[in-house]
Design an enzyme around this catalytic site. Structure first.
Site, PDB file in Angstrom:
ATOM      1  N   GLY A  33     -14.931  45.264 -18.774  1.00 22.49           N
ATOM      2  CA  GLY A  33     -14.590  46.101 -19.919  1.00 22.49           C
ATOM      3  C   GLY A  33     -13.139  46.542 -19.901  1.00 22.49           C
ATOM      4  N   LEU A  35     -11.053  46.209 -22.321  1.00 22.25           N
ATOM      5  CA  LEU A  35     -10.503  44.904 -22.694  1.00 22.25           C
ATOM      6  C   LEU A  35      -9.052  45.001 -23.162  1.00 22.25           C
ATOM      7  CD1 LEU A  35     -13.572  43.460 -24.638  1.00 22.25           C
ATOM      8  CD2 LEU A  35     -13.043  43.291 -22.191  1.00 22.25           C
ATOM      9  N   HIS A  36      -8.286  43.992 -22.816  1.00 22.09           N
ATOM     10  CA  HIS A  36      -6.898  43.889 -23.262  1.00 22.09           C
ATOM     11  C   HIS A  36      -6.686  42.483 -23.834  1.00 22.09           C
ATOM     12  CE1 HIS A  36      -6.351  41.666 -19.560  1.00 22.09           C
ATOM     13  NE2 HIS A  36      -6.746  42.712 -18.859  1.00 22.09           N
ATOM     14  N   GLY A  38      -5.416  39.920 -22.708  1.00 29.16           N
ATOM     15  CA  GLY A  38      -5.767  38.811 -21.808  1.00 29.16           C
ATOM     16  C   GLY A  38      -7.232  38.443 -21.946  1.00 29.16           C
ATOM     17  N   HIS A  39      -8.108  39.464 -21.968  1.00 31.83           N
ATOM     18  CA  HIS A  39      -9.543  39.181 -22.146  1.00 31.83           C
ATOM     19  C   HIS A  39      -9.773  38.478 -23.489  1.00 31.83           C
ATOM     20  CE1 HIS A  39     -10.023  42.851 -19.440  1.00 31.83           C
ATOM     21  NE2 HIS A  39     -10.722  41.936 -18.819  1.00 31.83           N
ATOM     22  N   GLN A  63     -18.294  45.506  -5.860  1.00 31.25           N
ATOM     23  CA  GLN A  63     -17.014  44.886  -5.541  1.00 31.25           C
ATOM     24  C   GLN A  63     -15.889  45.896  -5.312  1.00 31.25           C
ATOM     25  OE1 GLN A  63     -17.008  42.713  -9.468  1.00 31.25           O
ATOM     26  NE2 GLN A  63     -14.806  43.068  -9.390  1.00 31.25           N
ATOM     27  N   GLY A 151      -9.953  34.330 -16.011  1.00 34.83           N
ATOM     28  CA  GLY A 151      -8.489  34.282 -16.055  1.00 34.83           C
ATOM     29  C   GLY A 151      -7.932  33.828 -14.711  1.00 34.83           C
ATOM     30  N   ARG A 191      -5.573  47.474 -14.868  1.00 37.85           N
ATOM     31  CA  ARG A 191      -4.943  48.445 -13.969  1.00 37.85           C
ATOM     32  C   ARG A 191      -3.495  48.744 -14.349  1.00 37.85           C
ATOM     33  NH1 ARG A 191      -8.709  45.976 -10.010  1.00 37.85           N
ATOM     34  NH2 ARG A 191     -10.128  47.628  -9.393  1.00 37.85           N
TER      35      ARG A 191
HETATM   36  O1  PAF Z   1     -12.555  39.789 -13.002  1.00 39.75           O
HETATM   37  C1  PAF Z   1     -13.364  40.693 -13.277  1.00 39.75           C
HETATM   38  O2  PAF Z   1     -13.199  41.414 -14.253  1.00 39.75           O
HETATM   39  C2  PAF Z   1     -14.560  40.904 -12.363  1.00 39.75           C
HETATM   40  O3  PAF Z   1     -14.235  40.664 -11.044  1.00 39.75           O
HETATM   41  C3  PAF Z   1     -15.792  40.092 -12.789  1.00 39.75           C
HETATM   42  C4  PAF Z   1     -15.537  38.593 -12.682  1.00 39.75           C
HETATM   43  C5  PAF Z   1     -16.180  40.440 -14.203  1.00 39.75           C
HETATM   44  C6  PAF Z   1     -16.972  40.410 -11.871  1.00 39.75           C
HETATM   45  O4  PAF Z   1     -17.283  41.760 -11.906  1.00 39.75           O
END
Ligand code: PAF
Length: 299
Positions: A33, A35-36, A38-39, A63, A151, A191
């Site tokens: 989420g 989102l920018h 790039g997404h 993670q 990406g 970030r």
């Molecule tokens: O690149 C990300 O945004 C995350 O690491 C991903 C691949 C969605 C897994 O949580």
């Protein structure tokens, strides 16, 4: 058709099964989420190469390390939804924590890609890639996409996922898409929002250091010299580098002068923002006249 928001696996599977039934190919763009642009290039690519573009949104606690920014990670569901709607995505899958980890993340079967997961970002963020591969494997099982798009900014992540798909024989075509950058070269990242305006103006120095490293490699500089100068340049620009490393692009092992397909990867803090970026470098090994390869190459 407007964007659908689904949170439950059964509803997701029913919708995707309907698409598959009529022969539609489904592309998944996994995200956390916030989102920018790039997404959105990933979503556009999903629409271009598949019949259905599905975006997942889940801020994955598995993670994040205990001292990392899981709690602070921006959650912007409404805005993300509007952006995806405008981009023409078909479905936003935003599962709850309970849906993804019904027995809690501690009691979770894990998927680990050894070796690739323990170096570079994996060395400074222990457990990070186990969290990524576990979650992405679960997403692939939930969604069952034909294609998944990531990406290339997260180059190591892309390699970890490709290896996982290969090792586990998952029927997903994993595609990497070139890093989206601002006009000044800074790689787009959620970030970047942690940067003050003064830090933001210095942040492109990361990409500039990578580009200079690429030039030096192509000019024949030694790997160790390229790495040490990259680290120094980052420090001089106010970064706290975690690593600045030249690796083989295929497997991220240490590079030698013989390798032709390289990637320079860097991770560095600028203030509280941990930025990562990389640059692929192809250097053609010029064969000496006495080298037998030189004559066969010209035939
Ligand atoms: O690149 C990300 O945004 C995350 O690491 C991903 C691949 C969605 C897994 O949580």
């Amino acid at each position: 058709m407007s964007l659908q928001l689904i949170q439950e696996i059964a509803a997701l599977r029913a919708l995707v099964a309907g698409w598959r039934h009529v022969g539609d190919r489904v592309a998944l763009v996994p995200t956390m989420g916030n989102l920018h642009a790039g997404h959105l290039t990933l979503v556009r690519e999903a629409r271009r190469i598949a019949d259905r573009a599905l975006v997942s949104l889940f801020v994955n606690p598995l993670q994040f390390g205990p001292k990392e920014d899981f709690a602070a990670y921006p959650r912007t569901l409404e805005r993300d939804r509007e952006l995806l709607e405008a981009e023409g995505a078909d479905l936003l899958f935003a599962p709850t924590l309970h849906t993804v980890y019904p027995r809690g993340q501690e009691n979770q079967t894990r998927v680990e890609v050894p070796g690739l997961s323990d170096i570079l970002c994996g060395a400074t963020r222990p457990g990070h890639f186990v969290g990524v591969s576990t979650l992405v494997c679960k997403l692939f099982n939930m969604v069952q996409p034909d294609i998944a798009i990531f990406g290339e900014k997260d180059f190591q992540q892309l390699l970890v996922i490709r290896r996982m798909v290969d090792d586990l024989c998952l029927p997903v075509d994993v595609r990497g898409l070139a890093t989206a950058r601002g006009a000044d070269g800074l790689a787009m990242s959620s970030r970047n929002g942690y940067l003050t305006s003064e830090q933001r103006s210095r942040a492109p120095a990361l990409y500039q250091a990578l580009c200079r490293a690429g030039d030096r490699l192509r000019q024949g500089a030694a790997v160790s010299e390229v790495e040490s100068r990259g680290n120094k340049e980052l420090t001089a620009n106010g970064f706290r580098p975690e690593y600045f490393s030249v690796r083989r692009a295929a497997d991220l092992q240490s590079a030698t002068k013989e390798d032709e397909d390289l990637v320079v990867l860097a991770a560095a803090y600028l203030g509280r923002a941990r930025l990562i970026d990389n640059l692929r470098v192809f250097q053609l090994r010029t064969a000496a006249p006495s080298d037998p390869q030189a004559s066969s190459a010209s035939e």
